[in-house]
Design a protein around this motif. Structure first.
Motif, mmCIF file in Angstrom:
data_model
loop_
_atom_site.group_PDB
_atom_site.id
_atom_site.type_symbol
_atom_site.label_atom_id
_atom_site.label_comp_id
_atom_site.label_asym_id
_atom_site.label_seq_id
_atom_site.Cartn_x
_atom_site.Cartn_y
_atom_site.Cartn_z
ATOM 1 N N ILE A 142 -30.726 -59.195 -0.241
ATOM 2 C CA ILE A 142 -31.641 -60.325 -0.054
ATOM 3 C C ILE A 142 -31.405 -61.342 -1.160
ATOM 4 O O ILE A 142 -31.410 -60.989 -2.347
ATOM 5 C CB ILE A 142 -33.110 -59.865 -0.093
ATOM 6 C CG1 ILE A 142 -33.357 -58.782 0.962
ATOM 7 C CG2 ILE A 142 -34.055 -61.043 0.117
ATOM 8 C CD1 ILE A 142 -34.643 -58.012 0.764
ATOM 9 N N HIS A 157 -37.809 -63.476 -8.716
ATOM 10 C CA HIS A 157 -38.106 -62.216 -8.033
ATOM 11 C C HIS A 157 -39.341 -61.617 -8.706
ATOM 12 O O HIS A 157 -39.280 -60.634 -9.430
ATOM 13 C CB HIS A 157 -36.905 -61.277 -8.147
ATOM 14 C CG HIS A 157 -37.011 -60.077 -7.252
ATOM 15 N ND1 HIS A 157 -36.122 -59.051 -7.274
ATOM 16 C CD2 HIS A 157 -37.918 -59.752 -6.300
ATOM 17 C CE1 HIS A 157 -36.460 -58.141 -6.389
ATOM 18 N NE2 HIS A 157 -37.549 -58.549 -5.787
ATOM 19 N N VAL A 168 -40.701 -58.222 0.028
ATOM 20 C CA VAL A 168 -39.428 -57.506 0.241
ATOM 21 C C VAL A 168 -39.689 -56.034 0.555
ATOM 22 O O VAL A 168 -39.092 -55.460 1.474
ATOM 23 C CB VAL A 168 -38.523 -57.662 -0.993
ATOM 24 C CG1 VAL A 168 -37.338 -56.701 -0.915
ATOM 25 C CG2 VAL A 168 -38.037 -59.092 -1.122
#
Length: 500
Positions: free
Chosen positions: A238, A244, A252
């Motif tokens: 990804i 993140h 996710v």
């Protein structure tokens, strides 16, 4: 919402902050604002903090060395900016502090006496809280979008496309062997390095994850395996915009869980399809055409009107996972029905899909290394004949690649060959078995030398009279005149048909 910055603080009229030094931190996101008059406040600071001080800790004299050390400590701690409270202890900002911050690129602002430090802290805290609420709302919306795509479309492609849309990036799914199953983009990003890292961790065979740096991509990129240790179902990579952070990871994680469920569901469907394929192949080979057609129709499939039989011999000791992968590659996109045993895979290939089947074999690293025998185009009722033809094609050429029955140097003899012809030839040649002198081998060697006694005897390690006696014995037992062309041609046909 944009994160709080020094530029944002300066734009607030009620705070009336003044810039003394622009420095390098004017547009850096502020994680918190902390006030301290300690000589060394860094043990109590985190990165990207704005520090406020009234200067109580500073010496009365303008000690450049002291201010230099103080500024060094702030720089090492990752302080975004320093705010100096005016008129509390000093009338203005110490010149040596200004010089020390200027030399190190530290942003320096002055806070008027009338503005309490808590006003700056509250302004930053309010924006951090608003940003967190915004991220929470995004997380819920993104998770809902991914879940809805699974509930409505119910496909792997739909789920990963939605995930790519939500993270404003791209997603790639790899098979257990490292082949790309799905790749979708909502932004222009090269996933090559991400896929390569996915293949590397898949080869380790254990659950793993890794962060990857992608060329010309400022966001995050991460890859992780799918499925339990020892039974990995692949990997997902990804790439997304921004950081993140916890919110992104929550989206996710939820998407990965859905992908694993879909893969498990897909595995169950493929196992059912393989079992159905095995049943259909066995019914066809046993001549139960009506039963095969009824079974195929029950599952929404159809026995092709014209077909070929393919045979793939398996290497000794092949693992179950490797056999399953091979079956998946053979039956992908409805190219074939297949049945697997310990020694070989037998597949029924629609005649119209012959070229696609050959391309699938050539494009598979596993299949391309194996020999594949392929029969002539036959009717479903001739499936057992097709099996014999495919096996014969392999006997004639055991090297890797697709070998089609009738394409060998035998030419017309291959076209005329059938299991009945082979049985007949074996019965005829059976009279030679048990006779002294290995008559079958002598016959083939003699014909390979076009009936030339000297060269054939030399290769056999025999005297030419001995070889002549054995060939004469063959003619007597088979009731053939081997001095004539017709007798020799019949002997050659018998040897070819019997695969002796």
């Amino acid at each position: 919402m944009q994160p709080p910055t020094v530029r944002g603080l300066l734009a607030e009229p009620p705070l009336r902050l003044r810039v003394r030094l622009d420095g390098d931190g004017r547009d850096t996101a502020i994680d918190w604002v902390h006030s301290s008059d300690l000589v060394d406040p860094t043990p109590f600071l985190t990165g990207d903090t704005m520090l406020l001080t009234t200067g109580t800790q500073f010496p009365a004299d303008d000690d450049a060395a002291f201010y230099g050390s103080y500024a060094d400590r702030l720089l090492d701690a990752g302080v975004v900016a320093l705010g100096f409270g005016l008129e509390v202890i000093r009338e203005g900002t110490p010149p040596s502090l200004v010089d020390a911050c200027d030399a190190r690129g530290i942003t320096l602002v002055e806070v008027p006496y009338e503005v309490p430090f808590i006003a700056l802290i509250r302004w930053v805290a309010d924006r951090i809280a608003a940003r967190d609420r915004e991220r929470d709302a995004w997380t819920l919306a993104a998770q809902r979008a991914v879940s809805l795509s699974a509930l409505t479309a119910g496909t792997l492609e739909a789920v990963v496309q939605t995930l790519a849309d939500q993270v404003s990036g791209a997603v790639v799914i790899l098979s257990p062997s490292g082949e790309t199953v799905v790749e979708v983009h909502s932004a222009a990003v090269d996933l090559g390095a991400l896929a390569d890292e996915g293949r590397r961790i898949l080869r380790r065979g254990t659950r793993a994850s890794a962060d990857v740096t992608l060329p010309e991509w400022l966001g995050f990129a991460t890859v992780q395996t799918l499925g339990p240790r020892g039974a990995l179902r692949g990997a997902i990579g990804i790439a997304g915009a921004g950081r993140h952070d916890v919110a992104t990871q929550a989206v996710v994680t939820g998407a990965v869980a859905i992908v694993e469920v879909l893969l498990r569901y897909g595995d169950a469907e493929r196992r059912l399809e393989r079992r159905l394929g095995g049943v259909l192949v066995r019914l066809l080979l046993d001549g139960h055409l009506a039963g095969a057609g009824a079974a195929a129709a029950e599952f929404g499939s159809k026995i092709p009107d014209a077909l070929r039989i393919a045979v793939v011999p398996l290497p000794a000791g092949v693992a179950d996972a490797e056999r399953d992968r091979l079956l998946d590659e053979l039956t992908r996109e409805g190219l074939a029905f297949a049945d697997s045993s310990a020694e070989r895979v037998v597949a029924v290939v629609p005649a119209a899909a012959t070229d696609a089947f050959s391309r699938a074999v050539a494009g598979s690293a596993t299949l391309a290394a194996l020999p594949v025998g392929l029969s002539a185009v036959l009717a479903p009722a001739e499936a057992s004949t097709g099996l014999a033809q495919a096996v014969r094609a392999l006997d004639q050429d055991p090297d890797a690649g697709v070998h089609v029955f009738g394409d060998s140097a035998a030419g017309l003899l291959d076209d005329l060959w059938s299991p009945a012809a082979e049985n007949l030839a074996r019965r005829r040649l059976g009279v030679l078995v048990g006779e002294p002198g290995e008559l079958v081998d002598c016959a083939r060697l003699w014909l390979d030398h076009n009936g030339h006694w000297e060269s054939a005897a030399r290769e056999a390690g025999l005297h030419r009279h001995t070889l002549k006696a054995r060939i004469a014995r063959i003619g007597t037992l088979l009731e053939l005149d081997l001095d004539s062309f017709a007798g020799r041609a019949e002997l050659w046909a018998l040897l070819q048909a019997s695969r002796a």
